[in-house]
Design a protein around this motif. Structure first.
Motif, PDB file in Angstrom:
ATOM      1  N   ARG A   1      37.220  -6.143  13.469  1.00  0.00           N
ATOM      2  CA  ARG A   1      36.382  -6.396  12.305  1.00  0.00           C
ATOM      3  C   ARG A   1      36.001  -5.102  11.581  1.00  0.00           C
ATOM      4  NH1 ARG A   1      31.184  -9.701  11.209  1.00  0.00           N
ATOM      5  NH2 ARG A   1      31.867 -11.058  12.873  1.00  0.00           N
TER       6      ARG A   1
ATOM      7  N   VAL B   1      36.858  -5.321   7.534  1.00  0.00           N
ATOM      8  CA  VAL B   1      35.822  -5.669   6.567  1.00  0.00           C
ATOM      9  C   VAL B   1      35.719  -4.674   5.403  1.00  0.00           C
ATOM     10  CG1 VAL B   1      33.334  -5.986   6.278  1.00  0.00           C
ATOM     11  CG2 VAL B   1      34.510  -7.060   8.196  1.00  0.00           C
TER      12      VAL B   1
ATOM     13  N   TRP C   1      34.135 -11.682  -0.374  1.00  0.00           N
ATOM     14  CA  TRP C   1      34.660 -12.063   0.935  1.00  0.00           C
ATOM     15  C   TRP C   1      33.667 -11.643   2.011  1.00  0.00           C
ATOM     16  CZ3 TRP C   1      39.597 -14.238   1.893  1.00  0.00           C
ATOM     17  CH2 TRP C   1      40.405 -14.387   0.742  1.00  0.00           C
ATOM     18  N   ARG C   2      33.584 -12.442   3.079  1.00  0.00           N
ATOM     19  CA  ARG C   2      32.762 -12.034   4.209  1.00  0.00           C
ATOM     20  C   ARG C   2      33.429 -12.445   5.509  1.00  0.00           C
ATOM     21  NH1 ARG C   2      30.065 -16.710   5.501  1.00  0.00           N
ATOM     22  NH2 ARG C   2      29.510 -18.115   3.811  1.00  0.00           N
TER      23      ARG C   2
ATOM     24  N   LEU D   1      38.363 -13.535   7.523  1.00  0.00           N
ATOM     25  CA  LEU D   1      37.662 -13.277   6.266  1.00  0.00           C
ATOM     26  C   LEU D   1      37.725 -14.543   5.429  1.00  0.00           C
ATOM     27  CD1 LEU D   1      39.196  -9.801   5.294  1.00  0.00           C
ATOM     28  CD2 LEU D   1      36.909 -10.202   6.242  1.00  0.00           C
TER      29      LEU D   1
ATOM     30  N   ARG E   1      36.722 -16.310   1.565  1.00  0.00           N
ATOM     31  CA  ARG E   1      36.285 -16.168   0.180  1.00  0.00           C
ATOM     32  C   ARG E   1      35.230 -17.235  -0.099  1.00  0.00           C
ATOM     33  NH1 ARG E   1      36.325 -12.825  -4.484  1.00  0.00           N
ATOM     34  NH2 ARG E   1      35.572 -14.192  -6.126  1.00  0.00           N
TER      35      ARG E   1
ATOM     36  N   ASP F   1      28.797 -16.868  -3.959  1.00  0.00           N
ATOM     37  CA  ASP F   1      27.592 -16.172  -3.557  1.00  0.00           C
ATOM     38  C   ASP F   1      26.547 -17.195  -3.137  1.00  0.00           C
ATOM     39  OD1 ASP F   1      28.748 -13.776  -4.127  1.00  0.00           O
ATOM     40  OD2 ASP F   1      27.833 -13.577  -6.106  1.00  0.00           O
TER      41      ASP F   1
ATOM     42  N   ARG G   1      27.827 -20.839   5.395  1.00  0.00           N
ATOM     43  CA  ARG G   1      28.944 -20.417   6.210  1.00  0.00           C
ATOM     44  C   ARG G   1      29.664 -21.635   6.786  1.00  0.00           C
ATOM     45  NH1 ARG G   1      29.940 -19.928  11.413  1.00  0.00           N
ATOM     46  NH2 ARG G   1      31.308 -18.289  12.174  1.00  0.00           N
TER      47      ARG G   1
END
Length: 219
Positions: A72, A76, A83-84, A206, A208, A211, A215
């Protein structure tokens, strides 16, 4: 990461989840999943900074996932805005061997197979959910993919995870598989290693997102 191992995992995962057949790409595979939180996933067999930056910069549809076989902390910083990361994961495999799989007292097990996927459900004596999991075998002699193993918080540390994995392994053997592969969480990794599974390396996800969107788990 070993390309054949990745291919086996991707093909079996697609069968397990009822997703579209994987499409081979120069860098790995694309799988259309068709869910709002996981529309498409791209699995990168051999990723580097340029590839991750390129894909995250051009794949802008919410619900697009990247799966990368790198830690990660490396991946990242390469991702474009929007992306998160998902939870840490690991790609693991093991030879399949017959194993004793007897439910502890007070629990009962049911297993059924449909469309190349065997599902195992563990319930308490009064029918409450305790644990589950599934295994996909894409075809006779093909690598089996163990998937979505989980145990209720109220029933952990009672050997139910072991029971589910052993039962799934026996089902895969009966379907002609001699080897299994899976993507494990950090917590699940300890269970699988205790059962003889080997960790091949990290697996970073990851996603997309919009905002502020919630999750969505996807491993």
């Amino acid at each position: 990461m070993d390309a054949e191992l990745v291919r086996s995992w991707v093909e079996g995962w697609a069968v397990s989840r009822g997703a579209a057949p994987p499409v081979a790409e120069p860098w790995g595979f694309t799988v259309d999943v068709g869910l709002a939180g996981q529309l498409t996933r791209h699995v990168l067999t051999d990723a580097d900074e340029a590839l991750v930056r390129g894909l995250t910069g051009t794949a802008t549809a919410p619900g697009t996932w990247l799966k990368v076989f790198l830690p990660r902390q490396a991946v990242v910083p390469w991702a474009a805005p929007g992306w998160r990361p998902d939870d840490d994961g690991f790609l693991m495999s093991a030879p399949l061997r017959p194993a004793a799989a007897e439910a502890p007292g007070g629990y009962r097990v049911r297993a059924w197979t449909r469309g190349g996927v065997t599902r195992v459900l563990v319930r308490t004596g009064d029918g409450a959910f305790a644990a589950r999991g599934q295994v996909a075998v894409p075809g006779p002699g093909r690598t089996a993919v163990v998937d979505q193993v989980e145990t209720s918080a109220d029933h952990r540390r009672k050997g139910l995870g072991d029971l589910v994995v052993r039962t799934l392994g026996n089902a895969a053997l009966a379907a002609g598989s001699s080897r299994g592969v899976l993507a494990a969480t950090t917590e699940g990794r300890a269970l699988y290693e205790a059962l003889g599974w080997h960790t091949h390396g990290p697996l970073t996800g990851l996603v997309r997102v919009h905002d502020g969107s919630p999750r969505t788990p996807g491993a």
